[in-house]
Design a protein around this motif. Sequence first.
Motif, PDB file in Angstrom:
ATOM      1  N   LEU A 142       1.093  -1.446  -0.203  1.00 39.41           N
ATOM      2  CA  LEU A 142      -0.076  -0.378  -0.112  1.00 39.41           C
ATOM      3  C   LEU A 142       0.612   1.459   0.197  1.00 39.41           C
ATOM      4  CD1 LEU A 142      -2.585   0.907   0.299  1.00 39.41           C
ATOM      5  CD2 LEU A 142      -2.402   0.826   2.497  1.00 39.41           C
ATOM      6  N   ARG A 143       1.585   0.993   1.239  1.00 35.57           N
ATOM      7  CA  ARG A 143       2.781   1.972   0.995  1.00 35.57           C
ATOM      8  C   ARG A 143       3.253   2.622  -0.127  1.00 35.57           C
ATOM      9  NH1 ARG A 143       5.217   0.894   4.744  1.00 35.57           N
ATOM     10  NH2 ARG A 143       4.633   2.687   6.313  1.00 35.57           N
ATOM     11  N   GLU A 144       3.131   1.900  -1.798  1.00 34.78           N
ATOM     12  CA  GLU A 144       4.742   1.798  -2.773  1.00 34.78           C
ATOM     13  C   GLU A 144       3.757   2.482  -3.072  1.00 34.78           C
ATOM     14  OE1 GLU A 144       5.838   0.954  -6.010  1.00 34.78           O
ATOM     15  OE2 GLU A 144       7.093   0.574  -4.263  1.00 34.78           O
ATOM     16  N   LYS A 145       2.023   1.640  -3.927  1.00 32.85           N
ATOM     17  CA  LYS A 145       0.877   2.737  -3.466  1.00 32.85           C
ATOM     18  C   LYS A 145       1.235   4.031  -4.428  1.00 32.85           C
ATOM     19  CE  LYS A 145      -3.716   2.579  -5.578  1.00 32.85           C
ATOM     20  NZ  LYS A 145      -4.007   2.571  -7.029  1.00 32.85           N
ATOM     21  N   SER A 146       0.487   4.143  -2.962  1.00 35.52           N
ATOM     22  CA  SER A 146       0.682   5.848  -2.136  1.00 35.52           C
ATOM     23  C   SER A 146       1.510   6.647  -2.264  1.00 35.52           C
ATOM     24  CB  SER A 146       0.643   5.534  -0.096  1.00 35.52           C
ATOM     25  OG  SER A 146      -0.754   4.708  -0.398  1.00 35.52           O
ATOM     26  N   TYR A 147       2.501   6.426  -2.228  1.00 40.77           N
ATOM     27  CA  TYR A 147       3.926   7.223  -2.424  1.00 40.77           C
ATOM     28  C   TYR A 147       4.503   7.199  -3.978  1.00 40.77           C
ATOM     29  CZ  TYR A 147       4.008   6.866   2.939  1.00 40.77           C
ATOM     30  OH  TYR A 147       3.664   6.956   3.842  1.00 40.77           O
ATOM     31  N   TRP A 148       4.813   5.941  -4.440  1.00 43.98           N
ATOM     32  CA  TRP A 148       6.077   5.762  -5.778  1.00 43.98           C
ATOM     33  C   TRP A 148       4.743   5.794  -6.990  1.00 43.98           C
ATOM     34  CZ3 TRP A 148       7.845   3.774  -0.912  1.00 43.98           C
ATOM     35  CH2 TRP A 148       8.314   4.294  -0.946  1.00 43.98           C
ATOM     36  N   ASN A 149       3.421   5.085  -6.802  1.00 48.64           N
ATOM     37  CA  ASN A 149       3.301   4.237  -7.920  1.00 48.64           C
ATOM     38  C   ASN A 149       1.809   4.107  -7.837  1.00 48.64           C
ATOM     39  OD1 ASN A 149       2.523   2.313 -10.094  1.00 48.64           O
ATOM     40  ND2 ASN A 149       4.187   1.266  -9.890  1.00 48.64           N
ATOM     41  N   PRO A 150       0.881   5.652  -8.286  1.00 43.94           N
ATOM     42  CA  PRO A 150      -0.279   5.452  -7.907  1.00 43.94           C
ATOM     43  C   PRO A 150      -1.145   4.232  -8.756  1.00 43.94           C
ATOM     44  CG  PRO A 150       0.274   7.459  -8.460  1.00 43.94           C
ATOM     45  CD  PRO A 150       1.090   6.182  -8.135  1.00 43.94           C
ATOM     46  N   SER A 151      -0.747   4.126  -9.948  1.00 47.96           N
ATOM     47  CA  SER A 151      -1.018   2.985 -11.103  1.00 47.96           C
ATOM     48  C   SER A 151      -0.776   1.155 -10.426  1.00 47.96           C
ATOM     49  CB  SER A 151      -0.538   3.090 -12.059  1.00 47.96           C
ATOM     50  OG  SER A 151       0.975   2.729 -12.070  1.00 47.96           O
ATOM     51  N   LEU A 152      -0.602   0.789  -8.982  1.00 43.79           N
ATOM     52  CA  LEU A 152      -0.450  -0.152  -8.810  1.00 43.79           C
ATOM     53  C   LEU A 152      -1.710  -0.721  -8.432  1.00 43.79           C
ATOM     54  CD1 LEU A 152       2.460  -2.351  -8.442  1.00 43.79           C
ATOM     55  CD2 LEU A 152       2.586  -1.520  -6.069  1.00 43.79           C
ATOM     56  N   GLU A 153      -1.960  -1.388  -8.084  1.00 48.14           N
ATOM     57  CA  GLU A 153      -3.369  -2.303  -8.166  1.00 48.14           C
ATOM     58  C   GLU A 153      -2.398  -3.773  -7.319  1.00 48.14           C
ATOM     59  OE1 GLU A 153      -6.441  -1.158  -7.879  1.00 48.14           O
ATOM     60  OE2 GLU A 153      -5.587   0.593  -9.362  1.00 48.14           O
ATOM     61  N   VAL A 154      -3.739  -4.335  -6.096  1.00 45.35           N
ATOM     62  CA  VAL A 154      -3.276  -5.467  -6.073  1.00 45.35           C
ATOM     63  C   VAL A 154      -4.882  -6.018  -5.277  1.00 45.35           C
ATOM     64  CG1 VAL A 154      -2.136  -6.079  -3.406  1.00 45.35           C
ATOM     65  CG2 VAL A 154      -1.104  -4.197  -4.457  1.00 45.35           C
ATOM     66  N   SER A 155      -4.644  -7.293  -5.173  1.00 44.72           N
ATOM     67  CA  SER A 155      -5.305  -8.427  -4.793  1.00 44.72           C
ATOM     68  C   SER A 155      -4.605  -9.302  -4.470  1.00 44.72           C
ATOM     69  CB  SER A 155      -6.172  -8.047  -5.671  1.00 44.72           C
ATOM     70  OG  SER A 155      -5.806  -8.772  -7.260  1.00 44.72           O
ATOM     71  N   TYR A 156      -5.835 -10.445  -4.250  1.00 45.95           N
ATOM     72  CA  TYR A 156      -5.802 -11.721  -3.893  1.00 45.95           C
ATOM     73  C   TYR A 156      -6.393 -12.508  -4.583  1.00 45.95           C
ATOM     74  CZ  TYR A 156     -10.288 -12.625  -1.787  1.00 45.95           C
ATOM     75  OH  TYR A 156     -11.250 -13.424  -2.030  1.00 45.95           O
ATOM     76  N   TYR A 157      -5.628 -13.759  -5.111  1.00 46.21           N
ATOM     77  CA  TYR A 157      -5.153 -15.182  -5.402  1.00 46.21           C
ATOM     78  C   TYR A 157      -6.304 -16.454  -4.768  1.00 46.21           C
ATOM     79  CZ  TYR A 157      -5.899 -17.873  -9.976  1.00 46.21           C
ATOM     80  OH  TYR A 157      -5.964 -19.313 -10.341  1.00 46.21           O
ATOM     81  N   SER A 158      -7.749 -16.475  -5.804  1.00 45.87           N
ATOM     82  CA  SER A 158      -8.202 -17.740  -4.866  1.00 45.87           C
ATOM     83  C   SER A 158      -8.790 -18.458  -6.304  1.00 45.87           C
ATOM     84  CB  SER A 158      -8.922 -18.037  -3.972  1.00 45.87           C
ATOM     85  OG  SER A 158      -9.378 -19.059  -3.502  1.00 45.87           O
ATOM     86  N   ASP A 159      -8.334 -19.665  -6.488  1.00 46.04           N
ATOM     87  CA  ASP A 159      -8.715 -20.713  -8.034  1.00 46.04           C
ATOM     88  C   ASP A 159      -9.783 -21.629  -7.076  1.00 46.04           C
ATOM     89  OD1 ASP A 159      -7.244 -22.528  -7.286  1.00 46.04           O
ATOM     90  OD2 ASP A 159      -6.771 -22.329  -9.171  1.00 46.04           O
ATOM     91  N   GLY A 160      -9.647 -21.717  -5.624  1.00 46.07           N
ATOM     92  CA  GLY A 160     -10.503 -23.007  -5.293  1.00 46.07           C
ATOM     93  C   GLY A 160      -9.765 -24.078  -5.038  1.00 46.07           C
ATOM     94  N   LYS A 161      -8.420 -23.922  -5.710  1.00 54.89           N
ATOM     95  CA  LYS A 161      -7.223 -25.219  -5.487  1.00 54.89           C
ATOM     96  C   LYS A 161      -6.376 -24.412  -4.841  1.00 54.89           C
ATOM     97  CE  LYS A 161      -9.378 -28.445  -9.027  1.00 54.89           C
ATOM     98  NZ  LYS A 161      -8.566 -29.252  -9.950  1.00 54.89           N
TER      99      LYS A 161
END
Length: 416
Positions: free
Chosen positions: A317-336
């Motif tokens: 979040l610090r990376e996005k807020s301070y230096w790279n506003p285009s950065l997006e973070v999420s988690y991944y799950s496909d059931g396995k």
Amino acid sequence: MISLMEITEEYLGSLKFIKEIPREVELPKGRDIKAIIGPRRVGKTFLLLKKAESLKNNQNVLYLPFDEPELKRLTARELAEKIRGEFPEGKVILFLDEIQEWENWDVKLRWLHDVGDFDIYVSGSSSTLMSSEIPSRLRGRHISRLILPLSFREIAGETGKTFRERGKLQAILKDYIKWGGFPEVWITKSREKIISILETMFYRDMIERFSFRDIKEFQEAFYHILSLYGGYFTYRSLQRALKGLGVDANLKTIMNYLRAMEESFLIFQLPIFSPSTRERMVKPRKLYLVDTAFTSLFFKGHAEGRKLENLVFIELLREKSYWNPSLEVSYYSDGKNEVDFVVREGPLINELIQVTYKLNATNYGREVRGLIKTAKKLGVKKLTVVTLEDETTITEGSLTVEVLPLWKFLLRGHQS
């Protein structure tokens, strides 16, 4: 009333009494109003004062805190006239703090911006300068910057080359996980400071602002929500859990509780990685706290891995807020397979990050093989596993997994 320059000099003079921990964050630039937002007690006022001090010898600079009674009574035009009385020529850089104390501050700021004489920075109570309010109140005339608690880099410095430095870093990291990055808490190592910050957020930023009538009910929900850090939740699962605790709140009320905590910058919600908007809305979300100090204070029995995961999220979040506003973070799950963090810019996935306290034979398949399977599916090359102390490189076919100790991940700096 004393002159505006006298007020400025008095407050700038207070800097010599503050124990400074240099910050890596820079205030935003541009012609629009620069709004400095974030949770309480992270040092927003200090950043304004340091910026004002750095400019005052070469430019027209004023730092004005609107908890000063004489200032808050001025109209925008009266303030502009007083400023021009002291600085008849040239652009004046205004650092306006505690702006929520100035009645109709949004209208007044828009007028000051539109006349063109001033370069404006503002900050204030997080109960007023909420990220959701600023766009509607300032109507396209603003740039905002989220300020977070101190990073590990700011506290420890970028060292770790020798065994002595690495040993020292491990000791600092242990304290950082426990005490977090609120400047006052870090300096004093005080449990009372943590309690004070949390109570102030609860009463001033949530109870007062959102006018919750059933304080006891919100308090029960508040502490339960904090306990979910690093875990999954849906509104309905949260409703069921709270009902088991004796809190019989409807979904709308629960959503309002979460909104109050999020807009006070106490919690953050992480959605699933998916191209489908509907799936991102209906699938469980993960929850993180703005600082690990709160995890140490209330939930000592929780797995240490969740604290590590929370630290990694805040660093992203610090990376996005301070230096790279285009950065997006999420988690991944496909059931396995599950991956803690999918880091991307637009459609391009930069990195997959897995966090675990320690790699061993029991969790290797879940943490590493699951990461590699997901990387092959999504076409990602950069794979990272963050642990407390492990450091190695794992190669499988054309893919390489870098296993990093937490201190090294936190010191690696923003990704260009």
